[in-house]
Design an enzyme around this catalytic site. Structure first.
Site, PDB file in Angstrom:
ATOM      1  N   ASP A   6      57.677  -1.935 156.956  1.00  0.00           N
ATOM      2  CA  ASP A   6      57.965  -2.434 155.550  1.00  0.00           C
ATOM      3  C   ASP A   6      56.703  -2.856 154.921  1.00  0.00           C
ATOM      4  O   ASP A   6      56.185  -3.977 155.389  1.00  0.00           O
ATOM      5  CB  ASP A   6      58.994  -3.716 155.891  1.00  0.00           C
ATOM      6  CG  ASP A   6      59.344  -4.385 154.433  1.00  0.00           C
ATOM      7  OD1 ASP A   6      58.759  -3.931 153.455  1.00  0.00           O
ATOM      8  OD2 ASP A   6      59.949  -5.325 154.459  1.00  0.00           O
ATOM      9  N   LYS A  68      50.782  -3.529 146.005  1.00  0.00           N
ATOM     10  CA  LYS A  68      51.765  -2.653 145.801  1.00  0.00           C
ATOM     11  C   LYS A  68      52.186  -2.406 144.327  1.00  0.00           C
ATOM     12  O   LYS A  68      52.840  -0.960 143.936  1.00  0.00           O
ATOM     13  CB  LYS A  68      53.122  -2.996 146.548  1.00  0.00           C
ATOM     14  CG  LYS A  68      54.147  -2.146 146.680  1.00  0.00           C
ATOM     15  CD  LYS A  68      55.088  -2.880 147.948  1.00  0.00           C
ATOM     16  CE  LYS A  68      56.613  -1.945 148.100  1.00  0.00           C
ATOM     17  NZ  LYS A  68      57.433  -2.532 148.747  1.00  0.00           N
ATOM     18  N   GLU A 164      63.701   1.582 150.663  1.00  0.00           N
ATOM     19  CA  GLU A 164      64.218   0.292 151.215  1.00  0.00           C
ATOM     20  C   GLU A 164      65.537  -0.071 151.363  1.00  0.00           C
ATOM     21  O   GLU A 164      65.896  -0.581 152.465  1.00  0.00           O
ATOM     22  CB  GLU A 164      63.347  -0.920 150.514  1.00  0.00           C
ATOM     23  CG  GLU A 164      61.728  -0.897 150.583  1.00  0.00           C
ATOM     24  CD  GLU A 164      60.862  -1.602 149.430  1.00  0.00           C
ATOM     25  OE1 GLU A 164      61.674  -2.231 149.069  1.00  0.00           O
ATOM     26  OE2 GLU A 164      59.801  -1.450 149.378  1.00  0.00           O
ATOM     27  N   ASP A 187      68.308  -7.114 146.641  1.00  0.00           N
ATOM     28  CA  ASP A 187      67.113  -7.495 147.222  1.00  0.00           C
ATOM     29  C   ASP A 187      66.258  -8.254 146.478  1.00  0.00           C
ATOM     30  O   ASP A 187      65.730  -7.723 145.344  1.00  0.00           O
ATOM     31  CB  ASP A 187      66.335  -5.943 147.500  1.00  0.00           C
ATOM     32  CG  ASP A 187      64.782  -6.149 148.451  1.00  0.00           C
ATOM     33  OD1 ASP A 187      64.388  -7.476 148.267  1.00  0.00           O
ATOM     34  OD2 ASP A 187      64.368  -5.289 149.015  1.00  0.00           O
TER      35      ASP A 187
HETATM   36  P1  ADP Z   1      58.458  -8.737 149.455  1.00  0.00           P
HETATM   37  O1  ADP Z   1      59.897  -7.743 149.536  1.00  0.00           O
HETATM   38  O2  ADP Z   1      58.317  -9.095 148.104  1.00  0.00           O
HETATM   39  O3  ADP Z   1      57.281  -8.520 150.235  1.00  0.00           O
HETATM   40  P2  ADP Z   1      60.038 -11.106 150.965  1.00  0.00           P
HETATM   41  O4  ADP Z   1      61.315 -10.303 151.313  1.00  0.00           O
HETATM   42  O5  ADP Z   1      59.124 -11.411 152.249  1.00  0.00           O
HETATM   43  O6  ADP Z   1      58.994 -10.339 150.102  1.00  0.00           O
HETATM   44  O7  ADP Z   1      60.345 -12.518 150.252  1.00  0.00           O
HETATM   45  C1  ADP Z   1      59.324 -13.364 149.863  1.00  0.00           C
HETATM   46  C2  ADP Z   1      60.011 -14.416 149.090  1.00  0.00           C
HETATM   47  O8  ADP Z   1      60.813 -14.918 149.958  1.00  0.00           O
HETATM   48  C3  ADP Z   1      58.769 -15.517 148.803  1.00  0.00           C
HETATM   49  O9  ADP Z   1      59.165 -15.642 147.436  1.00  0.00           O
HETATM   50  C4  ADP Z   1      59.355 -16.829 149.446  1.00  0.00           C
HETATM   51  O10 ADP Z   1      59.248 -17.755 149.049  1.00  0.00           O
HETATM   52  C5  ADP Z   1      60.665 -16.376 149.840  1.00  0.00           C
HETATM   53  N1  ADP Z   1      61.610 -16.893 150.950  1.00  0.00           N
HETATM   54  C6  ADP Z   1      61.045 -16.907 152.328  1.00  0.00           C
HETATM   55  N2  ADP Z   1      61.954 -17.707 152.989  1.00  0.00           N
HETATM   56  C7  ADP Z   1      62.432 -18.267 152.322  1.00  0.00           C
HETATM   57  C8  ADP Z   1      63.397 -19.599 152.535  1.00  0.00           C
HETATM   58  N3  ADP Z   1      63.762 -20.024 153.791  1.00  0.00           N
HETATM   59  N4  ADP Z   1      64.077 -20.086 151.246  1.00  0.00           N
HETATM   60  C9  ADP Z   1      63.869 -19.603 150.018  1.00  0.00           C
HETATM   61  N5  ADP Z   1      63.092 -18.727 149.758  1.00  0.00           N
HETATM   62  C10 ADP Z   1      62.341 -17.895 150.811  1.00  0.00           C
HETATM   63 MG    MG Z   2      60.904  -6.411 150.267  1.00  0.00          MG
END
Ligand code: ADP
Ligand code: MG
Length: 606
Positions: A6, A68, A164, A187
């Site tokens: 991912d 990205k 995705e 998402d």
């Molecule tokens: P991306 O798909 O953009 O790469 P992710 O799916 O990893 O990102 O999501 C990242 C986001 O999720 C960040 O904004 C992070 O702060 C938020 N996040 C991760 N864990 C938590 C949590 N336990 N509670 C709230 N927000 C969270």
């Molecule tokens: Mg993502």
């Protein structure tokens, strides 16, 4: 060995499949999420992930995040505010200027991929050369090709680019839903929001619609909380606050505290936040409640509502036509997001997977399928034995033949055997034998209907087997529309030995079984013929020759004898002869019926 990756805007993950399990690989710090951040120092080695994040405050112009957003894009398409310089002629591919060097978005992504590859190799103790890499469903060809290119630069052959939402759906096991099932994948990541509506078609997900906002995510919630914390910091003058916040290291530490509080508030109702930096040496501790965070986040999250509505409209669906709504992206860990999704779609979202790991999990499952390590169980499943119901005379009536690929649906129409019958017993059977009683009964139920003359009731029986092998039997009285649906135990879960035994038995008894069917069918026919021949003889027998009547009477006697002696072939022959010699009788019956009609017609005319 193919790994699943991912490649996220905020975080990236890599997984491997082994003996039935997906394992997401942890880095040297024991973390499965690798921030998609790359730091290019003036001298020395490039840093990727957590170590690069730390450099964001110290050397913002040399630290690239969210690459990205630019991949496969052209200058002018993305005018966001970034700490590092984005350069190039409008219309040309995007470049970042790091010191004197130009770096492309593909090269930055390649650094992230290279790190994931290395982490995987370290964990597995062997080289990794192939990967399935995910991209947003809305990525165009240029963006997909650039992602492939990034893989090549990292020394990885990208064997499949996977959407995705499709990966997420796989991780949630939605490919096991029945064919044509529609699902929504919500998402919400760090910087982007995507909503996708998928339809399952022969085990393959098709994207019916996507929508989203490339500037909406957890980062916005962080910014709102930073703003709030700064306001509470005791520095009351707005200008003074802004001056201090302009310092990147102050801003970074404040942001760190905000993100940490936000994450903890997904579990706790309130948390302490310690802010030692805005007011000189004095440290301050605030209590932040979940309620407050939700108040700040609400307006941001509300913006996803219109996107979801549009995606549904584009797919031509109402929310209640979806089989499942699944959550993806770290931000969906927030209870307020879950509540909002539940409200928007009118159903509790599926949260059985870790939302920030679902895409990587699905990519790894896809990798395993391509690798041949994971059999596509669902697609190859067939019914091991025939399925049907008992009909007249205790015979098996097959509706779903053995070896039919599932999911599957088929039906047949049945009628009543006796006049005035008030219900029909549906005995659901499994097996290869001709007589109902020799097969296994999976279940039975009754469908009521209005009393009608023999053969007048119409009952439709439908068998539906879903991808999990669950058999649903539906019976409907076609005259009244009343129906019953009964779920049977799995029609697929039969032990191999039991199937073997059933097949052996059916071969061993093939001859007698066939005779039993012939006899029963002939008997049913004879039982119908005998009384109607008697009736016809009474009506028009006087018009027949004595010779004719004698032939009919002796044929009837032969039928009765054969019936009593259980002789299948004999009965079949006798019934055929009776059929033959009553042809004259039938003609006479028709003629007399015609006479009656014309006489009646005359009567009306007078
Ligand atoms: P991306 O798909 O953009 O790469 P992710 O799916 O990893 O990102 O999501 C990242 C986001 O999720 C960040 O904004 C992070 O702060 C938020 N996040 C991760 N864990 C938590 C949590 N336990 N509670 C709230 N927000 C969270
Ligand atoms: Mg993502």
């Amino acid at each position: 060995m193919i790994v699943g990756i991912d490649l996220g805007t905020t975080n990236s993950l890599v997984g491997v499949y082994d003996s039935g399990f997906v394992t997401l690989i942890a880095d040297e710090a024991g973390e499965r999420l690798t921030p998609s951040v790359v730091h290019y120092p003036a001298e020395g080695e490039v840093l990727v992930g957590r170590t690069a994040v730390r450099m964001r405050t110290l050397a913002p112009k040399r630290t690239v995040y969210s690459a990205k957003r630019f991949i496969g894009g052209r200058v002018g398409e993305e005018e966001g505010r970034f700490d590092y310089p984005v350069v190039g002629q409008p219309g040309n591919p995007v470049r970042f200027r790091i010191g004197d060097v130009m770096v492309s978005p593909e090269e930055v992504s390649a650094q992230v991929l290279r790190k994931l590859k290395m982490d995987a190799e370290r964990a597995l103790g062997r080289p990794v050369e192939k990967a399935v890499v995910t991209v947003p469903a809305y990525f165009n060809d240029a963006q997909r090709n650039a992602t492939k290119k990034a893989g090549e630069l990292a020394g990885l052959e990208v064997v499949r680019i996977l959407n995705e939402p499709t990966a997420a759906a796989l991780a949630y096991g939605l490919d096991r839903l029945q064919d044509r099932a529609r699902v929504a994948v919500y998402d919400l990541g760090g910087g982007t929001f995507d909503i996708s509506i998928l339809e399952l078609n022969q085990g393959v997900f098709q994207v019916l619609a996507t929508n989203g906002d490339t500037r909406l995510g957890g980062d916005d919630i962080d910014a709102a909380l930073v703003e709030y914390l700064a306001e509470q910091s005791g520095v009351t003058a707005r200008e003074e606050r802004e001056r201090r916040l302009a310092d990147p290291s102050v801003r970074a530490r404040l942001r760190e505290a905000a993100v940490d509080a936000k994450h903890r508030l997904s579990e706790a109702e309130q948390v302490d936040v310690s802010l030692p930096f805005l007011e000189g040496s004095q440290s301050q501790v605030f209590v932040i409640t979940r309620e407050l965070l939700e108040k700040l986040a609400r307006p941001i999250l509300e913006r996803t509502r219109i996107r979801c509505a549009r995606a549904l409209a584009d797919a031509g669906l109402r929310a209640d036509e979806l089989q499942e709504v699944v959550l993806v992206g770290g931000s969906t860990r927030m209870p307020v997001v879950r509540a909002l999704v539940a409200e928007m779609f009118g159903r509790t979202p599926n949260t059985t997977q870790n939302p920030d790991e679902a895409v990587a999990n699905g990519a790894t499952l896809q990798a395993a399928i391509l690798d041949g390590a994971l059999r596509e169980v669902v697609l190859l499943d067939v019914t091991p034995l025939s399925l049907g119901i008992e009909t007249f005379g205790g015979l098996m009536n097959v509706i779903v033949p053995r070896n039919t690929t599932i999911p599957f649906k088929a039906g047949e129409m049945f009628t009543n055997a006796v006049a005035g019958q008030r219900s029909m017993l549906i005995r659901v059977l499994q097996g290869e034998r001709e007589k109902a009683d020799d097969n296994w009964e999976l279940g039975r139920f009754e469908i009521p209907f209005e009393p009608l003359p023999k053969g007048q009731a119409r009952v439709g029986v439908q068998f539906e087997i879903d991808a999990n092998g669950i058999l649903k039997v539906l019976a409907r009285d076609m005259n009244t529309g009343s129906e019953k649906v009964v779920e049977m135990a799995s029609a697929v879960d039969v032990s191999d030995e039991a199937v073997e035994k059933m097949l052996e038995d059916s071969l061993e008894h093939a001859f007698e079984d066939m005779n039993a069917r012939i006899y029963t069918e002939a008997r049913l026919k004879a039982e119908e013929m005998l009384p109607s021949v008697e009736k016809a003889l009474a009506l028009v027998g006087d018009r027949l020759s004595a010779e004719n009547i004698h032939a009919i009477r002796s044929a009837m006697e032969d039928v009765r004898v054969a019936m009593h002696s259980n002789a299948a072939q004999q009965l079949k022959k006798a019934a055929a002869i009776l059929d033959d010699c009553t042809q004259v009788l039938a003609t006479l019956l028709v003629e007399s019926a015609m006479d009656a009609v014309s006489q009646n017609a005359g009567g009306v005319g007078q």
